[in-house]
Write an enzyme that holds these catalytic residues in place. Structure first.
Site, PDB file in Angstrom:
ATOM      1  N   GLY A 255       0.667  -1.444  -0.048  1.00 37.94           N
ATOM      2  CA  GLY A 255       0.057   0.114  -0.067  1.00 37.94           C
ATOM      3  C   GLY A 255       0.699   1.375   0.170  1.00 37.94           C
ATOM      4  O   GLY A 255       2.019   1.711   0.613  1.00 37.94           O
TER       5      GLY A 255
ATOM      6  N   GLY B 139       0.145  -5.242   0.886  1.00 37.67           N
ATOM      7  CA  GLY B 139      -0.693  -5.691   0.365  1.00 37.67           C
ATOM      8  C   GLY B 139      -0.149  -5.952  -1.164  1.00 37.67           C
ATOM      9  O   GLY B 139      -0.892  -6.643  -1.749  1.00 37.67           O
TER      10      GLY B 139
ATOM     11  N   GLU C 142       3.470  -5.023   8.668  1.00 33.44           N
ATOM     12  CA  GLU C 142       2.409  -4.312   9.324  1.00 33.44           C
ATOM     13  C   GLU C 142       2.559  -3.633  10.557  1.00 33.44           C
ATOM     14  O   GLU C 142       1.978  -2.649  11.457  1.00 33.44           O
ATOM     15  CB  GLU C 142       0.815  -4.772   9.096  1.00 33.44           C
ATOM     16  CG  GLU C 142       1.004  -4.221   6.864  1.00 33.44           C
ATOM     17  CD  GLU C 142       1.501  -5.490   6.651  1.00 33.44           C
ATOM     18  OE1 GLU C 142       1.671  -5.396   5.123  1.00 33.44           O
ATOM     19  OE2 GLU C 142       2.124  -6.205   7.224  1.00 33.44           O
TER      20      GLU C 142
ATOM     21  N   ASP D 196      -3.249  -7.204   7.208  1.00 31.20           N
ATOM     22  CA  ASP D 196      -4.737  -7.439   6.359  1.00 31.20           C
ATOM     23  C   ASP D 196      -4.370  -7.777   4.975  1.00 31.20           C
ATOM     24  O   ASP D 196      -3.225  -8.191   4.601  1.00 31.20           O
ATOM     25  CB  ASP D 196      -4.876  -5.238   6.382  1.00 31.20           C
ATOM     26  CG  ASP D 196      -4.021  -4.887   5.575  1.00 31.20           C
ATOM     27  OD1 ASP D 196      -2.985  -5.367   5.079  1.00 31.20           O
ATOM     28  OD2 ASP D 196      -4.291  -3.504   4.888  1.00 31.20           O
TER      29      ASP D 196
END
Length: 376
Positions: free
Chosen positions: A66, A113, A136, A144
């Site tokens: 991300g 991601g 993360e 995630d």
């Protein structure tokens, strides 16, 4: 100056090719990338002429995950990032359940991601230059993009270990751990891509045979963390982050366990709130379906970005990518100060209309988009 095309697509016969095209930014997953990925994957799944989808990254990375700057810049604008989060988690479900074979050709960095475009694919091809990690938790976020589902299904307690430590894995280790399917030398990757395009088929047996022509045997070094399962399973099965650290520290004092020292140092520097949220999410993930994991991750992300119990994610991004001082000031500062009742708040279900809408049946598979939600 013409705007950079962040996603390139090619249609050749029955093959569809996606190239993540922000090499200077290590092919980060920006809002525009998410939108274009979803648009093309839906179109190709519905197109009878499309039989095989290939995805790769331009430059020296596959995808670094991300775009953290987008999140940081929106820190004072409530729910500014909700749209991209909703779109990407909704797309994660469709990537996992895609109806046509997908091949990820992964060289360089594949993190966060970005790894969602690698691990769930029918065929994920990595090289000796591939580097994977889910870092993360260290910056006050959580594991995630469906990884609370993926990591919680790894053998033993590897899931907790990778999620909490952000440990890096090589291409060979990814295959050995079951997070990738094939190891191909980097200098053969383009040749493999050309072979798959010329194959012009979505026949899984033929695609697999073509990839295996170029594949190398997987050999991991004796130093690999995958050989440390006994220690990892013993420590990372403990009930709390505090107990995990205590047990891990005790193991680090034993002869032959010097490898633990830098890992432990990293854990102690990580966001206490991020570590606690992440451990609970991975543990919950063991009992949850893919849909349940994605809905939970959506809640966690929105609540973390809203800073309802801590602003650590913004402090983590600041220290890592904005000021680059690597000296985050966590709040709360210690694991013991993370209030378990407050922790419950980030996990609480939303009202049904506010949840991520994962399609319940195949006929309505591509419904539930952001545009159809109450947030639009």
């Amino acid at each position: 100056m013409a705007e950079e095309e962040v996603v390139l697509t090619e249609e050749t016969g029955h093959v569809r090719l996606i190239t993540l095209n922000q090499p200077r930014k290590l092919n980060v997953i920006s809002p525009k990338v998410v939108y274009l990925l979803a648009q093309n994957l839906e179109k190709w799944e519905k197109d009878e002429e499309a039989k095989l989808v290939i995805i790769k990254g331009a430059g020296r990375a596959f995808s670094a995950g991300g775009d953290l700057k987008v999140f940081y810049d929106a820190r004072n604008s409530k729910d500014y990032c909700l749209q991209v989060v909703y779109r990407y988690y909704w797309l994660c479900y469709h990537i996992h359940t895609y109806k046509k074979p997908q091949v990820a050709l992964v060289h360089g960095i594949s993190m966060g991601g970005g790894a969602t475009l690698m691990v769930p694919m029918k065929f994920s091809v990595v090289t000796e230059k591939t580097v994977f990690a889910m870092p993360e938790a260290s910056i006050g976020f959580h594991t995630d993009c469906s990884f609370s589902y993926i990591l919680s299904r790894l053998p033993g307690r590897l899931g907790e270990y990778f999620a909490l430590t952000g440990a890096r894995l090589s291409g060979a280790e990814l295959v050995a751990a079951g997070l990738a399917t094939h190891l191909v030398p980097l200098d053969k990757l383009l040749e493999l891509e050309n072979r798959l395009v010329s194959l012009n088929s979505g026949d899984e047996i033929a695609v697999k045979a073509a990839i295996e022509e170029f594949s190398s045997d997987v050999q991991i070094s004796q130093e690999s963390v995958l050989h440390r399962r006994e220690v990892i399973d013993g420590c990372f099965s403990k009930d709390s982050v505090e107990e995990i650290l205590e047990s891990f520290e005790a193991e680090s004092r034993k002869e032959g366990n010097e490898w633990i020292v830098p890992v432990l140092k990293g854990l102690k520097r990580s966001s206490p709130t991020g570590l606690k949220i992440t451990l609970r999410s991975i543990r919950d993930g063991r009992k949850q379906t893919l849909s349940e994991c994605l809905k939970k991750e959506f809640r966690l992300t929105i609540n973390i970005l809203r800073a309802i119990i801590s602003g650590d994610v913004y402090e983590g991004i600041r220290a890592l990518t904005i000021d680059k001082d690597n000296s985050p000031k966590w709040d709360p500062l210690t694991l013991g100060e993370v209030d378990s009742k407050k922790l419950d708040l980030v996990f609480e279900p939303f009202e049904e209309a506010l949840e991520l809408n994962i399609p319940e049946n195949e006929e309505q598979r591509w419904t539930g988009k952001y545009e159809d939600s109450v947030y639009a």
